[in-house]
Structures are given as C-alpha cells and as structure tokens.
Design a protein around this motif. Structure first.
Motif, PDB file in Angstrom:
ATOM      1  N   GLU A  19       0.829  -1.209   0.000  1.00 19.86           N
ATOM      2  CA  GLU A  19       0.000   0.000   0.000  1.00 19.86           C
ATOM      3  C   GLU A  19       0.863   1.258   0.000  1.00 19.86           C
ATOM      4  N   ILE A  20       1.938   1.227   0.784  1.00 19.81           N
ATOM      5  CA  ILE A  20       2.831   2.394   0.841  1.00 19.81           C
ATOM      6  C   ILE A  20       3.477   2.633  -0.519  1.00 19.81           C
ATOM      7  N   LEU A  21       3.920   1.562  -1.171  1.00 22.58           N
ATOM      8  CA  LEU A  21       4.553   1.704  -2.477  1.00 22.58           C
ATOM      9  C   LEU A  21       3.572   2.247  -3.506  1.00 22.58           C
ATOM     10  N   LEU A  22       2.358   1.714  -3.508  1.00 18.91           N
ATOM     11  CA  LEU A  22       1.353   2.216  -4.453  1.00 18.91           C
ATOM     12  C   LEU A  22       1.033   3.683  -4.181  1.00 18.91           C
ATOM     13  N   GLY A  23       0.997   4.032  -2.908  1.00 13.94           N
ATOM     14  CA  GLY A  23       0.709   5.422  -2.576  1.00 13.94           C
ATOM     15  C   GLY A  23       1.827   6.373  -2.912  1.00 13.94           C
ATOM     16  N   ASN A  24       3.058   5.859  -3.109  1.00 14.07           N
ATOM     17  CA  ASN A  24       4.207   6.694  -3.445  1.00 14.07           C
ATOM     18  C   ASN A  24       4.632   6.524  -4.904  1.00 14.07           C
ATOM     19  N   ILE A  27       7.344   3.446  -5.570  1.00 19.19           N
ATOM     20  CA  ILE A  27       8.708   3.449  -5.056  1.00 19.19           C
ATOM     21  C   ILE A  27       8.727   4.121  -3.688  1.00 19.19           C
ATOM     22  N   ALA A  28       9.557   3.586  -2.760  1.00 23.30           N
ATOM     23  CA  ALA A  28       9.660   4.162  -1.414  1.00 23.30           C
ATOM     24  C   ALA A  28      11.040   3.854  -0.861  1.00 23.30           C
ATOM     25  N   SER A  29      11.535   4.736  -0.002  1.00 25.42           N
ATOM     26  CA  SER A  29      12.850   4.530   0.602  1.00 25.42           C
ATOM     27  C   SER A  29      12.752   3.509   1.718  1.00 25.42           C
ATOM     28  N   LEU A  55      10.226  -8.946   2.887  1.00 23.34           N
ATOM     29  CA  LEU A  55       9.760  -8.681   1.526  1.00 23.34           C
ATOM     30  C   LEU A  55      10.426  -9.566   0.483  1.00 23.34           C
ATOM     31  N   ALA A  56      11.379 -10.410   0.899  1.00 22.32           N
ATOM     32  CA  ALA A  56      12.120 -11.225  -0.075  1.00 22.32           C
ATOM     33  C   ALA A  56      11.213 -12.194  -0.820  1.00 22.32           C
ATOM     34  N   SER A  57      10.140 -12.678  -0.184  1.00 16.62           N
ATOM     35  CA  SER A  57       9.260 -13.656  -0.817  1.00 16.62           C
ATOM     36  C   SER A  57       8.256 -13.032  -1.775  1.00 16.62           C
ATOM     37  N   GLU A  58       8.204 -11.693  -1.813  1.00 20.50           N
ATOM     38  CA  GLU A  58       7.251 -11.009  -2.687  1.00 20.50           C
ATOM     39  C   GLU A  58       7.905 -10.777  -4.045  1.00 20.50           C
ATOM     40  N   GLU A  59       7.473 -11.546  -5.062  1.00 15.99           N
ATOM     41  CA  GLU A  59       8.114 -11.472  -6.371  1.00 15.99           C
ATOM     42  C   GLU A  59       7.893 -10.132  -7.067  1.00 15.99           C
ATOM     43  N   ASP A  60       6.819  -9.426  -6.727  1.00 12.75           N
ATOM     44  CA  ASP A  60       6.541  -8.163  -7.407  1.00 12.75           C
ATOM     45  C   ASP A  60       7.197  -6.977  -6.715  1.00 12.75           C
ATOM     46  N   LEU A  61       7.969  -7.218  -5.631  1.00 14.44           N
ATOM     47  CA  LEU A  61       8.687  -6.150  -4.941  1.00 14.44           C
ATOM     48  C   LEU A  61      10.186  -6.369  -5.105  1.00 14.44           C
ATOM     49  N   VAL A  62      10.920  -5.308  -5.448  1.00 13.54           N
ATOM     50  CA  VAL A  62      12.356  -5.430  -5.672  1.00 13.54           C
ATOM     51  C   VAL A  62      13.090  -4.332  -4.916  1.00 13.54           C
ATOM     52  N   ARG A  63      14.292  -4.681  -4.456  1.00 14.43           N
ATOM     53  CA  ARG A  63      15.163  -3.699  -3.815  1.00 14.43           C
ATOM     54  C   ARG A  63      16.155  -3.196  -4.840  1.00 14.43           C
ATOM     55  N   ARG A  64      16.164  -1.905  -5.072  1.00 12.91           N
ATOM     56  CA  ARG A  64      17.015  -1.332  -6.101  1.00 12.91           C
ATOM     57  C   ARG A  64      18.415  -1.070  -5.555  1.00 12.91           C
ATOM     58  N   ALA A  65      19.334  -0.751  -6.466  1.00  9.45           N
ATOM     59  CA  ALA A  65      20.730  -0.574  -6.090  1.00  9.45           C
ATOM     60  C   ALA A  65      20.930   0.574  -5.108  1.00  9.45           C
ATOM     61  N   LEU A  71       7.898  -1.460  -6.842  1.00  2.99           N
ATOM     62  CA  LEU A  71       7.110  -2.498  -7.492  1.00  2.99           C
ATOM     63  C   LEU A  71       7.831  -2.929  -8.758  1.00  2.99           C
ATOM     64  N   ARG A  72       7.801  -4.216  -9.038  1.00  2.00           N
ATOM     65  CA  ARG A  72       8.548  -4.738 -10.176  1.00  2.00           C
ATOM     66  C   ARG A  72       8.106  -4.081 -11.480  1.00  2.00           C
ATOM     67  N   HIS A  73       6.815  -4.109 -11.769  1.00  2.00           N
ATOM     68  CA  HIS A  73       6.271  -3.388 -12.916  1.00  2.00           C
ATOM     69  C   HIS A  73       5.491  -2.196 -12.358  1.00  2.00           C
ATOM     70  N   ARG A  74       6.217  -1.116 -12.127  1.00  2.00           N
ATOM     71  CA  ARG A  74       5.617   0.032 -11.456  1.00  2.00           C
ATOM     72  C   ARG A  74       4.663   0.735 -12.419  1.00  2.00           C
ATOM     73  N   PRO A  75       3.363   0.748 -12.158  1.00  2.00           N
ATOM     74  CA  PRO A  75       2.424   1.366 -13.087  1.00  2.00           C
ATOM     75  C   PRO A  75       2.524   2.888 -13.053  1.00  2.00           C
ATOM     76  N   VAL A  76       2.197   3.470 -14.197  1.00  2.00           N
ATOM     77  CA  VAL A  76       2.094   4.929 -14.236  1.00  2.00           C
ATOM     78  C   VAL A  76       0.897   5.347 -13.391  1.00  2.00           C
ATOM     79  N   ALA A  77       1.077   6.366 -12.594  1.00  2.00           N
ATOM     80  CA  ALA A  77      -0.013   6.825 -11.729  1.00  2.00           C
ATOM     81  C   ALA A  77      -1.241   7.165 -12.567  1.00  2.00           C
ATOM     82  N   LEU A  78      -2.399   6.634 -12.168  1.00  2.00           N
ATOM     83  CA  LEU A  78      -3.612   6.820 -12.954  1.00  2.00           C
ATOM     84  C   LEU A  78      -4.128   8.253 -12.933  1.00  2.00           C
ATOM     85  N   ASP A  79      -3.690   9.044 -11.933  1.00  2.00           N
ATOM     86  CA  ASP A  79      -4.210  10.407 -11.829  1.00  2.00           C
ATOM     87  C   ASP A  79      -3.221  11.441 -12.351  1.00  2.00           C
TER      88      ASP A  79
END
Length: 656
Positions: A19-24, A27-29, A55-65, A71-79
């Motif tokens: 939910e936090i990632l979708l709300g941001n 992406i979130a720190s 979060l390691a077991s969540e395939e749609d969540l990734v830790r960036r460098a 989110l793995r396939h981060r959608p463009v914000a609908l608004d």
C-alpha cells in the motif's frame, strides 16, 4: 485472548508495504518503509535486515541498487497526465518463453515531450542456434550474431539508457519478462521503472479494430511501417502509435490514464495457449512419407541430424508433430523450430526398429536424443583384485591390470548406487593408499572410527576375512543378490526402529536402483551364452519374410527371402551365415555393443515363447526351418509391429 498467528502478522505487514509503495508511485525509501511498518523504535538500520527478509518472498517487490524498494512493474499513476517523456522498448527473442528462450535484439527509443532524442539498438548473442521460423520472421541469421555481444555485456548499458524513465511497449509484459529473466540469470534484480502497456490502450480506444497486433493497429491509424519484427523499428512504431492514441484520448476528454474506460466485456474466444508445430513446420515435409512402420530422422537446414525416433505408422507419427506444442518439454525445446528435412527408413519388425534407432543415435549423436547417445561414457564397476586390499570403484575403461570389470552399465547414476550400496553393507576400504610399503599403514582414517571400513591400514585385519567381503561383492555383481539384499533389509529395519527415516529411504532407493541394474546386467550376460535362434519377421523390401539370426546374444545376420525364391536358396544363405558365425571368435561385451545386446536380450525375454522365434539345435535342417517360417500365418507376425504399446520411442519417453 489468543494472539495473532505469526504468518498472518507477516502477511499484514507485506500488504501494508505494498500500500505504501502504491501510494508513493510504486517506489519508497527503506526509511519510509521501516517507519511505517515498525514505528520509530530504536535505530532504523537494525530493522533493515528484517525488512529485506520480510519482503524477499514477494516477487513483485524489488530492492534497487540505491536501497529503495519498488514495485517490479511500477504502473504509471492513474491520476497523472499522459507521459510524453518516456522510453519505448521492444525485444526480439528465440521463442515465446522467457524461462527457456533468449533475447537476440534490444531496441529502445527515448522521447522527450513527444520527440525522439536518442536511440539504443544492439544485437545479442543468445549462445544457441536460431530456430528457422525466427530467421524467417526477423531476418536475423546465425552469422549475424556470431560477433554480437552476450547479454551480460549489454545489461549495464541498457539500465543506464532506461534510467528511471517511464517504459512503454506493445504487449510490454512480454518484453519486460524476457529482459528481467536475462537479468536474473546474471544475478541482478529486475527493472523497476514505471511501465505503461500500449496494447490495452489500443483495445480501449479502438474497440472495432478486430485485430490488435502492432501492424494492424498501426495500419488502422495510418502509421507507415517499412521494417517489421526488428526491435528498434518496432519500438519506434510503438511510440508513434502511443502518441497518436493519447491525442485521441485527450480529444475525447480522457486527460489521465485513469479516465480510460475498461474495454467492453466480450464473449471469450478459445485461443491456443502456445504455438504449435504447424506454425513452424512445412506440410511438404510429409510428402512421400509412408503409412508403414520404421525409423525417422529429423535434420536441420545444414543436414545435421537433430533427433531419431521410431514409429508403428511413420506418417501418422510425423503428422502428430504438427499439433504438438512448441517447447512441450525442456529437453525437446527448439526441436520443431529447427527441422528442415525428414528422412524415413521402413523396417519390418520392432526389434529391427529398436536396433536401427540405436545405431543411428550412436552414429549421429543427435542433440535431442537423451538416451543411447553417449555410450562411450558407460561405466564399469571395477574390483581391484590385483591390489593387496581390493577396492570397488567406477571405471570408464577396461584395463589390463588384473582387476575384475563388471559391466559396462548404461546408467552412471545406477552404477554409482551399486558401489555406494556395497560400501554401505560391506566395510571395504575406499582410501587411495597403495599398501606397497610400511608408510601406507598405521594411520587409520575416519572410516574406521565410523565402522565403514575394517581398517586394513591397522595391520591387524585377516586377508582371508577381507577377501570374503570382496567375494560377497562379486557375487552380488554377478547376480547372486540374496545375501546383500538380506543385509540391506536388516539395516532398513534398524533405521526404522531408530526413527531414522531419512536413512531408511536412502537405503531403499539404493537397493531399488542397484537391483534394477544388476538384474539388467544379468539378463544381458545370460543372453551371451543362450541358445542361438532365428527370428522370422515381415520383409518390407520384398513383401516376403526376413530371417534374423541371433548368435551369442547379438544380431549376426539378416537374410531376406523374396516370395519367388525357393526354400533351398534361402536355406543355403542361412547355412552360410551360420557357418560364418560359428567360425568367428567370441565377442566381448563393451561400451560399443552394450546397447544392441540389451535390446536383443530384452526383446527375446519378452517373446521367448512366440512362434516366430525358432531355437536352433545342431544338427540344423535349414530347409525345414525355412518351410516352417514361411508357413507361419500373417497374424503370427503381428508381434513385430515396431512399437507395441504406444507410438513413442524409448529416447523420446525419457525426454518427457
């Protein structure tokens, strides 16, 4: 009051993180997630490892460098407004499945405010041959990729080109899945850019278009295309299509992606989930293929044999490949895409089909046949009788060193199981001591302490007692299995009583595999001393009968009898073949002859009481044998249909 289960609490935390990632914006720190999930308790760095584990077991969540989560396939914000600064991406591949196929070309075009400012295009060496249908589709050839770089040398440049930009593509999930699987093979995380797929947008805005492949949609909007099915031209066409579609969307008052209505619900259409052989095979390959039993060879465009199989009805079997899903198994993946020629050989019996298939596989070593191909690697079980304290080991070659070589065996894994079983039951040494001088004695190893060796290195072992253990092993290898089996059964009971079920299962599996191998070897060995016989089969060349002379467990000769030949003529040729066989020196069972000997032994065991199998005892009245064979009814020869149970070859069953 019962506390909340740990698994439920973890699931709740993962849902909160999403939910936090979708709300941001996807992406979130790390600090944001730690504070939101665990509060401000103590040092936040202490919570970072637990966050990663959570979060390691969540395939749609990734830790960036940079340490952020996305989110793995981060959608463009609908608004947000339609993005006009983006990177359009397309890839060409060797097939349809990212887990099995590889990327061969990447194309990307960077657009800023609707104008192309930079392009990225590179060929990628997939380190495998291209299927013929991919060559026809893309125009990319194997020689074009010889000097291309592997994906590992492209990954960093691709990530740098994409940056944090919005990625667009046509059926974008296909392209991203391939790129992310390539990155996963390198041990890297997937792309986490915001993503926008143009295909759903086209379906929503052009509901009456009928077809929604990239070519058809571009054509309907007047977008000209000169080059098709190449990565960069397709990426640029996707960008042009996207810009044209969002103009239509805005003209219709759809200012943001969230304003686009969902496509109307249509009646479901049944579509094949995967491509089938008819998409890549030429129907002309079936021209002239008879509806007869035999062996077939599949060749590529360079004439190399890819696969050898056998069939009761060659035409029916080969026609079935046209309905077969592409890549239906891992071991057969890419076969149909590479077939350019089919060759068939008609035979008259199951035994001939099995032997001919084996000969072809040994001769051509087809990459898609998994059995019978590597006969040179068939191992022996070596008992070192020429050494003071014999060991039992595996050997690849038979040597003149005083040792006893049992085998060869067709399965290295099963031969290794035999050796392991014998060492489990018999406390024989496994060390590499030479025992040629005093220095080899006096330093016992851990095997003695564990009771796995009686310790000849101690100098206190009776040589006769040790030799008795070796003799027990030789008896087992020669088929006298009762004593060893009884000992293993007792070890199984002991392990079960101690509740050591893992050891019991291991012993059970070792015993099963060892028994199968020893019994198969005994069958072949006994066939070498069995009575010679004559097998009567149909003859496809003449329409008459063929006589297979089996001497010493091997097919010695095949004598063809045409219908117009006299019994005396056929008998004379059989007599000559028999005399040559008797004059020949005894033959040695080795890696070259094992497959054929096994095939003959198994076939004779299954058909020993069949009227078409004639046992030969001297003196032999060959004319009487021929008259009897020719008098057999046609129905008696039905046993020789090349595949009796299912129309699938031995090597192909192993691939499945």
């Amino acid at each position: 009051m019962a506390s909340e289960p740990v698994s439920s609490a973890y699931d709740r935390l993962r849902g909160r993180a999403r939910e936090i990632l979708l709300g941001n914006g996807g992406i979130a720190s790390e600090e944001q997630l730690v504070e939101a999930l665990f509060g401000s308790v103590g040092n936040r760095r202490l919570w970072a490892p637990f966050l990663a584990q959570l979060l390691a077991s969540e395939e749609d969540l990734v830790r960036r460098a940079d340490g952020t989560w996305a989110l793995r396939h981060r959608p463009v914000a609908l608004d947000e407004c339609w993005p006009r600064t983006f990177v359009a991406v397309d890839v060409e591949t060797t097939g349809l499945r990212p887990t099995r196929h590889r990327v061969i070309e990447i194309g990307a075009a960077r657009f800023e405010e609707g104008r192309c400012v930079e392009r990225f295009s590179v060929l990628v060496n997939p380190q495998r041959r291209l299927p013929s249908y991919i060559v026809r589709l893309t125009g990319i050839r194997d020689e074009d990729l010889l000097t291309a770089v592997p994906f590992a040398d492209v990954a960093a440049a691709l990530r740098a080109f994409l940056g944090d930009s919005v990625i667009i593509g046509y059926n974008l999930g296909f392209d991203l899945d391939f790129l992310n699987f390539e990155l996963r093979r390198l041990g890297q995380g997937p792309l986490a850019n915001p993503a926008l797929d143009v295909l759903p947008l086209a379906r929503a805005l052009l509901p009456g278009n009928g077809r929604f492949d990239l070519d058809s949609v571009c054509r309907s909007l007047g977008i000209e295309r000169v080059i098709r099915h190449r990565a960069l031209p397709d990426a640029e066409a996707t960008a042009a299509l996207y810009l044209r579609l969002i103009e239509r969307a805005e003209a219709a008052g759809l200012r943001v992606p969230g304003d686009v209505p969902s496509p109307p619900v249509q009646r479901p259409i049944v579509v094949e989930a995967v491509a089938r052989g008819r998409a890549v095979l030429d129907r002309a390959l079936l021209d002239g293929v008879p509806e007869s039993p035999g062996v077939y060879l599949m060749r590529d465009g360079l004439g190399r044999v890819l696969y050898v199989g056998k069939a009761r009805n060659l035409r029916q079997r080969l026609r079935s490949y046209f309905a077969q899903p592409l890549g239906y198994t891992r071991k057969m993946d890419g076969l149909l895409e590479s077939v350019a020629e089919l060759e068939t050989v008609v035979v008259g019996s199951e035994l001939e089909a099995l032997l001919l298939e084996s000969q072809f596989i040994q001769r051509y070593k087809p990459p898609y046949n998994t059995q019978l191909r590597n006969h040179e690697a068939y191992p022996y079980v070596k008992v070192e009788l020429g050494r003071p304290w014999p060991r039992i080991v595996l050997a690849r070659e038979r040597g003149d060193d005083g040792a006893v070589y049992v085998g060869p065996f067709r399965s290295t894994a099963a031969a290794r199981a035999v050796v392991e079983l014998l060492h489990t039951v018999l406390p024989l040494r496994t060390c590499h001591r030479s025992f040629r001088d005093a220095r080899s004695y006096g330093r016992p190893c851990l095997q003695l302490t564990l009771g796995r060796c009686i310790g000849p290195c101690t100098g206190r072992v009776d040589p006769d007692a040790y030799r008795a253990l070796v003799d027990a092993a030789l008896r087992y290898l020669n088929g006298e299995t009762e004593a060893i089996v009884a000992r293993v059964q007792q070890l199984l009971v002991d392990a079960a009583e101690r509740l050591d079920f893992e050891r019991a299962a291991r012993l059970r599996d070792l015993l099963r595999r060892s028994q199968e191998l020893v019994i198969a070897h005994r069958l072949v060995r006994d066939s070498l001393t069995a009575r010679p016989c004559l097998i009567v089969t149909p003859c496809p060349e003449t329409g008459g009968r063929a006589f297979l002379l089996v001497v010493g467990g091997r097919l010695w000769a095949r004598v063809v009898a045409a219908c117009e030949e006299t019994d005396e003529d056929v008998a004379a040729r059989l007599r000559a073949a028999w005399e040559r066989a008797r004059a020949a020196p005894p033959w040695l069972l080795d890696q070259e002859t094992l497959d054929a000997a096994s095939i003959v032994a198994r076939w004779l065991r299954e058909h020993q009481d069949d009227p078409t199998v004639i046992q030969l005892d001297e003196p032999i009245d060959w004319c009487a044998v021929v008259r009897y064979a020719r008098g057999l009814p046609v129905t008696a020869l039905a046993v020789h249909a090349p595949v009796r149970k299912e129309d699938v070859s031995t090597s192909e069953r192993s691939a499945k």
